[in-house]
Design a protein around this motif. Structure first.
Motif, PDB file in Angstrom:
ATOM      1  N   MET A   1      12.078  -5.701  -0.180  1.00 25.88           N
ATOM      2  CA  MET A   1      11.865  -4.278  -0.302  1.00 25.88           C
ATOM      3  C   MET A   1      10.537  -3.998  -1.012  1.00 25.88           C
ATOM      4  SD  MET A   1      13.340  -1.621   0.570  1.00 25.88           S
ATOM      5  CE  MET A   1      14.167  -0.156   0.266  1.00 25.88           C
ATOM      6  N   ALA A   2      10.249  -4.770  -2.047  1.00 28.11           N
ATOM      7  CA  ALA A   2       9.014  -4.587  -2.803  1.00 28.11           C
ATOM      8  C   ALA A   2       7.808  -4.884  -1.920  1.00 28.11           C
ATOM      9  CB  ALA A   2       9.011  -5.475  -4.030  1.00 28.11           C
ATOM     10  N   ALA A   3       7.949  -5.865  -1.044  1.00 28.13           N
ATOM     11  CA  ALA A   3       6.849  -6.217  -0.141  1.00 28.13           C
ATOM     12  C   ALA A   3       6.578  -5.079   0.831  1.00 28.13           C
ATOM     13  CB  ALA A   3       7.181  -7.503   0.609  1.00 28.13           C
ATOM     14  N   LEU A   4       7.648  -4.423   1.324  1.00 28.66           N
ATOM     15  CA  LEU A   4       7.470  -3.285   2.226  1.00 28.66           C
ATOM     16  C   LEU A   4       6.784  -2.114   1.528  1.00 28.66           C
ATOM     17  CD1 LEU A   4      10.836  -3.287   4.211  1.00 28.66           C
ATOM     18  CD2 LEU A   4       8.584  -3.908   5.046  1.00 28.66           C
ATOM     19  N   ARG A   5       7.157  -1.868   0.278  1.00 26.38           N
ATOM     20  CA  ARG A   5       6.522  -0.781  -0.487  1.00 26.38           C
ATOM     21  C   ARG A   5       5.032  -1.083  -0.705  1.00 26.38           C
ATOM     22  NH1 ARG A   5      11.270   0.227  -4.875  1.00 26.38           N
ATOM     23  NH2 ARG A   5      12.654   1.335  -3.451  1.00 26.38           N
ATOM     24  N   GLN A   6       4.745  -2.316  -1.016  1.00 24.74           N
ATOM     25  CA  GLN A   6       3.349  -2.705  -1.239  1.00 24.74           C
ATOM     26  C   GLN A   6       2.547  -2.557   0.060  1.00 24.74           C
ATOM     27  OE1 GLN A   6       2.809  -6.721  -2.615  1.00 24.74           O
ATOM     28  NE2 GLN A   6       0.631  -6.402  -3.065  1.00 24.74           N
ATOM     29  N   GLU A   7       3.126  -3.003   1.176  1.00 25.09           N
ATOM     30  CA  GLU A   7       2.455  -2.878   2.472  1.00 25.09           C
ATOM     31  C   GLU A   7       2.262  -1.414   2.843  1.00 25.09           C
ATOM     32  OE1 GLU A   7       2.972  -4.273   7.135  1.00 25.09           O
ATOM     33  OE2 GLU A   7       4.411  -4.960   5.640  1.00 25.09           O
ATOM     34  N   ALA A   9       1.963   1.100   0.755  1.00 25.68           N
ATOM     35  CA  ALA A   9       0.912   1.633  -0.117  1.00 25.68           C
ATOM     36  C   ALA A   9      -0.467   1.225   0.391  1.00 25.68           C
ATOM     37  CB  ALA A   9       1.126   1.149  -1.547  1.00 25.68           C
ATOM     38  N   GLN A  10      -0.581  -0.025   0.861  1.00 27.55           N
ATOM     39  CA  GLN A  10      -1.856  -0.489   1.398  1.00 27.55           C
ATOM     40  C   GLN A  10      -2.224   0.287   2.665  1.00 27.55           C
ATOM     41  OE1 GLN A  10      -1.167  -4.663   1.939  1.00 27.55           O
ATOM     42  NE2 GLN A  10      -1.687  -5.191  -0.189  1.00 27.55           N
ATOM     43  N   LEU A  11      -1.232   0.522   3.528  1.00 26.63           N
ATOM     44  CA  LEU A  11      -1.490   1.276   4.757  1.00 26.63           C
ATOM     45  C   LEU A  11      -1.882   2.726   4.451  1.00 26.63           C
ATOM     46  CD1 LEU A  11       1.347  -0.052   7.096  1.00 26.63           C
ATOM     47  CD2 LEU A  11      -1.104  -0.493   7.282  1.00 26.63           C
ATOM     48  N   GLU A  12      -1.201   3.351   3.480  1.00 24.60           N
ATOM     49  CA  GLU A  12      -1.556   4.724   3.099  1.00 24.60           C
ATOM     50  C   GLU A  12      -2.969   4.778   2.533  1.00 24.60           C
ATOM     51  OE1 GLU A  12       1.429   6.302   0.509  1.00 24.60           O
ATOM     52  OE2 GLU A  12       2.922   6.436   2.114  1.00 24.60           O
ATOM     53  N   ALA A  14      -5.421   2.707   3.254  1.00 22.82           N
ATOM     54  CA  ALA A  14      -6.338   2.486   4.377  1.00 22.82           C
ATOM     55  C   ALA A  14      -6.467   3.751   5.218  1.00 22.82           C
ATOM     56  CB  ALA A  14      -5.853   1.318   5.233  1.00 22.82           C
ATOM     57  N   CYS A  15      -5.354   4.449   5.438  1.00 24.98           N
ATOM     58  CA  CYS A  15      -5.402   5.713   6.204  1.00 24.98           C
ATOM     59  C   CYS A  15      -6.222   6.759   5.469  1.00 24.98           C
ATOM     60  CB  CYS A  15      -3.986   6.234   6.461  1.00 24.98           C
ATOM     61  SG  CYS A  15      -3.090   5.293   7.698  1.00 24.98           S
ATOM     62  N   GLU A  16      -6.042   6.862   4.163  1.00 22.90           N
ATOM     63  CA  GLU A  16      -6.799   7.846   3.376  1.00 22.90           C
ATOM     64  C   GLU A  16      -8.294   7.523   3.431  1.00 22.90           C
ATOM     65  OE1 GLU A  16      -7.647  11.155   1.365  1.00 22.90           O
ATOM     66  OE2 GLU A  16      -5.668  10.614   2.146  1.00 22.90           O
ATOM     67  N   GLN A  17      -8.638   6.259   3.341  1.00 21.55           N
ATOM     68  CA  GLN A  17     -10.044   5.862   3.426  1.00 21.55           C
ATOM     69  C   GLN A  17     -10.601   6.189   4.806  1.00 21.55           C
ATOM     70  OE1 GLN A  17     -10.777   1.722   2.621  1.00 21.55           O
ATOM     71  NE2 GLN A  17     -12.994   1.926   2.850  1.00 21.55           N
ATOM     72  N   ALA A  18      -9.834   5.956   5.854  1.00 22.68           N
ATOM     73  CA  ALA A  18     -10.277   6.262   7.217  1.00 22.68           C
ATOM     74  C   ALA A  18     -10.470   7.764   7.385  1.00 22.68           C
ATOM     75  CB  ALA A  18      -9.266   5.737   8.229  1.00 22.68           C
ATOM     76  N   ARG A  19      -9.577   8.592   6.799  1.00 22.66           N
ATOM     77  CA  ARG A  19      -9.736  10.049   6.869  1.00 22.66           C
ATOM     78  C   ARG A  19     -11.036  10.483   6.195  1.00 22.66           C
ATOM     79  NH1 ARG A  19      -4.451  10.384   4.886  1.00 22.66           N
ATOM     80  NH2 ARG A  19      -3.017  10.296   6.631  1.00 22.66           N
ATOM     81  N   GLN A  20     -11.298   9.926   5.027  1.00 25.70           N
ATOM     82  CA  GLN A  20     -12.516  10.280   4.303  1.00 25.70           C
ATOM     83  C   GLN A  20     -13.761   9.879   5.092  1.00 25.70           C
ATOM     84  OE1 GLN A  20     -12.093   8.390   0.503  1.00 25.70           O
ATOM     85  NE2 GLN A  20     -10.715   9.973  -0.313  1.00 25.70           N
ATOM     86  N   GLU A  21     -13.747   8.701   5.678  1.00 25.35           N
ATOM     87  CA  GLU A  21     -14.883   8.258   6.483  1.00 25.35           C
ATOM     88  C   GLU A  21     -15.065   9.144   7.710  1.00 25.35           C
ATOM     89  OE1 GLU A  21     -14.284   4.129   7.333  1.00 25.35           O
ATOM     90  OE2 GLU A  21     -14.649   3.523   5.264  1.00 25.35           O
TER      91      GLU A  21
END
Length: 111
Positions: A1-7, A9-12, A14-21
């Protein structure tokens, strides 16, 4: 479960960075469009050498042609004069590139 939360968070992140770019790229594209519009308004049209259309020949009813006096041997026609080159000189980078491109086309066509 912790691994899914970490993944997740990483995806969110990455998405936020892509939106900003994407926003930065959109703003940059809009800035370039505005600059292009300003340049398009500032560029004056390239003057074209004056071209006089051929005059229609007068009909026989309008003016009779004189009869030729005697048979004369055909004389070689003088070479057609080259069209006058305009006094225009390229000023902008785009005009210089246009001249270079036209010279390249002339070379390819054997002119």
């Amino acid at each position: 479960m912790a691994a899914l939360r970490q993944e997740n968070a990483q995806l969110e992140a990455a998405c936020e960075q892509a939106r900003q770019e994407a926003e930065c790229a959109g703003a940059h594209a809009e800035q370039l469009r505005q600059e292009l519009a300003r340049h398009a308004e500032a560029v004056r049209p390239v003057p074209v050498a004056a071209h006089t259309p051929p005059q229609p020949e007068p009909s026989a009813a309008q003016s009779p042609r004189p009869e030729p006096e005697a048979e004369q041997p055909p004389q070689p026609e003088p070479e057609a004069p080259q069209p006058a080159q305009p006094d225009w000189k390229p000023q902008t980078r785009l005009e210089h590139l246009s001249v270079e491109l036209m010279n390249w086309f002339d070379d390819m066509m054997g002119a």
